[in-house]
Design a protein around this motif. Structure first.
Motif, short mmCIF file in Angstrom:
data_model
loop_
_atom_site.label_atom_id
_atom_site.label_comp_id
_atom_site.label_asym_id
_atom_site.label_seq_id
_atom_site.Cartn_x
_atom_site.Cartn_y
_atom_site.Cartn_z
N PRO A 191 4.45 -10.27 11.89
CA PRO A 191 3.20 -9.55 12.15
C PRO A 191 2.60 -9.91 13.51
O PRO A 191 2.54 -11.07 13.88
N ARG B 33 -3.48 -9.26 5.98
CA ARG B 33 -4.94 -9.35 6.07
C ARG B 33 -5.37 -10.81 5.94
O ARG B 33 -4.66 -11.63 5.37
N ARG C 208 0.88 -4.78 4.45
CA ARG C 208 -0.16 -5.07 5.43
C ARG C 208 -0.52 -6.54 5.38
O ARG C 208 -0.55 -7.15 4.30
N GLU D 78 4.63 0.09 2.25
CA GLU D 78 3.98 -0.43 3.45
C GLU D 78 3.35 -1.77 3.11
O GLU D 78 2.65 -1.91 2.11
N PHE E 136 0.33 -5.04 12.46
CA PHE E 136 0.05 -5.81 11.25
C PHE E 136 0.30 -4.99 10.00
O PHE E 136 -0.20 -5.29 8.92
N GLU E 137 1.13 -3.95 10.15
CA GLU E 137 1.61 -3.13 9.05
C GLU E 137 3.09 -2.88 9.25
O GLU E 137 3.54 -2.67 10.38
N PRO F 131 2.27 2.83 11.88
CA PRO F 131 1.77 1.49 11.52
C PRO F 131 1.37 0.69 12.75
O PRO F 131 1.92 0.86 13.84
N THR F 132 0.39 -0.18 12.57
CA THR F 132 0.03 -1.13 13.62
C THR F 132 1.00 -2.30 13.58
O THR F 132 1.90 -2.37 12.73
N ALA G 139 -9.65 -8.35 7.31
CA ALA G 139 -8.90 -7.92 8.49
C ALA G 139 -8.63 -9.11 9.38
O ALA G 139 -9.17 -10.19 9.20
N HIS H 134 0.83 -1.19 0.00
CA HIS H 134 0.00 0.00 0.00
C HIS H 134 0.88 1.25 0.00
O HIS H 134 1.93 1.28 0.64
N ARG I 261 6.69 -0.92 7.40
CA ARG I 261 7.17 0.02 6.38
C ARG I 261 8.67 -0.18 6.17
O ARG I 261 9.43 -0.29 7.14
N SER J 221 -5.62 -8.41 16.94
CA SER J 221 -5.27 -7.05 16.57
C SER J 221 -4.20 -6.52 17.51
O SER J 221 -3.95 -7.07 18.58
#
Length: 456
Positions: free
Chosen positions: A420, A443, A441, A439, A356-357, A353-354, A449, A344, A359, A455
């Motif tokens: 992650p 999913r 992610r 980035e 689960f993201e 970022p979380t 999600a 992304h 960079r 999370s």
């Protein structure tokens, strides 16, 4: 030794491509010569594969140059694969995992290909001792086989009948030179210590040990083949079934339980699964308990099994697959089991970022990344630190379960880039010099999600 003795190993694979592991050492040189016989006799195309581990500097580069020259003199296509490993804990296992990931990719590029390795009789004896120390059963002790299957690959080892001394004598008689890896003398590695110190003394003190060990290996292989054939016959009763009965497992002799369980788990996962002794011990304890209470038993890297009311089945919807290569520059979305990795765009104004993201500086990332499950001994260099930490410890610190299912993202050499839900690494970091950032992610594609309990 006579190379024609290897022909019977290659004959069943007539016409299929041979991918020969070729370091330039004595054993891989003779294995390549055996492949050339198969090329002439059985119409098998040959490609030499040279792994550059990145650990020995100029010596390593000279090995690669010599291997390339020898392959060229034999009119054999040559491919050099850089692994870029770094010294440190678990180097032997990390190197093996990195090579295995590349082999799995290569066999997809050459339809019908088989892998040819130069392991010889001394290697098999060393493996016997190492696995004795690890507590392996007869199948593990038999270890290397002339023909074997691993994670969907066929592997040939045509030199298992020949000791190292006989291989080197053959090359000298042919007036052929070979490369010697200086790291083979570093006795900090277990196999090297066994090869250079323990086994020479063992053979010196026990006359006839060399021949006796080879005879024992052959007997072990025969015993293992008998047990495995018996296990395959029993496994036929549950082939294709996700759910099995406790009574079925109770009815098996213990020597067959572990083997049938291996076939069952491998079928469920779609790859080779070797159940650890602790997992089998927990299953046996539950199988012998007639209580009606449901019991969940996690198998690391796969899924959790539920045993309840005399029946056993995977509790999770889908077992985790094995390592797969993601060419992320041309493929912005990549499916791995029930998960999906996505590229992304983002800007500096976006929220942090979380878990689960992740960079990265695109210019610092390799073109091919490996999406894989977590493995014992995995370590990561967390962002903001200078030393690696155990991924297991970081998972425990976040209070995540043993069978936490998310994949990890690796470099081709096996180093963890991102776990992650657990931790982002300090590899390929964004900086003032970054011109292109990406980035990634994670999913679950079915609902877009991750579930709430996973999370950040």
């Amino acid at each position: 030794m006579q190379l024609e003795e290897c022909d019977k190993i290659f004959a069943p694979f007539a016409g299929r491509p041979l991918l020969a592991g070729f370091s330039g050492g004595a054993d891989s040189t003779v294995a390549l010569l055996a492949c050339l016989r198969a090329r002439d006799r059985y119409n098998c195309p040959v490609t030499a594969i040279h792994f550059e581990h990145g650990l020995r500097g100029e010596e390593s580069r000279q090995d690669a140059a010599a291997a390339r020259a020898f392959a060229g003199s034999c009119d054999v296509p040559f491919r050099e694969i850089p692994l870029g490993l770094s010294p440190g804990p678990g180097l032997e296992e990390r190197a093996r995992a990195a090579r295995l990931a590349v082999w799995k990719q290569l066999v997809t590029e050459f339809p019908g290909a088989v892998v040819v390795l130069g392991h010889h009789a001394d290697d098999a004896v060393e493996t016997l001792f190492l696995r004795l120390a690890r507590g392996s059963n007869v199948s593990g002790l038999a270890g290397m086989r002339p023909v074997s299957r691993l994670d969907g690959m066929t592997i040939l080892r045509p030199l298992l009948a020949f000791p190292r001394a006989e291989i080197e004598a053959f090359l000298r008689a042919q007036n052929l030179r070979w490369r010697t890896d200086s790291s083979n003398q570093e006795n900090t590695f277990r196999r090297n210590a066994l090869r250079n110190i323990i086994l020479p003394e063992f053979r010196r003190r026990i006359p006839g040990a060399a021949a006796g060990l080879l005879h024992s290996l052959e007997t072990l292989r025969q015993d293992a083949e008998f047990l495995e054939e018996a296990a395959r016959e029993r496994f036929a009763a549950i082939t294709g079934k996700r759910e099995t009965t406790v009574e079925f497992w109770r009815s098996l002799p213990q020597a067959l339980q572990i083997r049938v369980l291996r076939y069952h788990l491998s079928e469920l996962a779609g790859r080779e699964v070797l159940p650890p002794p602790a997992f089998l011990a927990r299953l046996r304890a539950v199988w012998s308990d007639d209580s009606a209470e449901a019991v969940r038993i996690p198998l690391s890297g796969m899924c959790t099994f539920l045993v309840h009311r005399g029946r056993m089945h995977p509790a999770d919807d889908m077992p985790l697959p094995g390592p797969e290569v993601w060419r992320w520059r041309s493929n912005p979305r990549f499916r791995w089991g029930e998960f999906q990795l996505e590229l992304h765009p983002f800007s500096s104004a976006d929220a942090p970022p979380t878990l689960f993201e992740a960079r990265f500086d695109a210019a610092l990332l390799p073109d091919e990344l490996v999406v894989d499950r977590r493995r014992p001994g995995d370590r990561i260099l967390p962002f903001g630190r200078t030393t690696e930490l155990s991924l297991k410890k970081l998972r425990i610190d976040r209070k995540l379960p043993f069978d936490y299912p998310c994949p990890v993202l690796r470099e081709p050499n096996g180093r963890v880039l991102w776990a992650p839900g657990i931790r982002h690494s300090a590899c390929a970091p964004l900086s003032a010099a970054t011109t292109q950032a990406v980035e990634i992610r994670l999913r679950r594609p079915d609902d877009g999600a991750l579930p709430p309990e996973e999370s950040a």
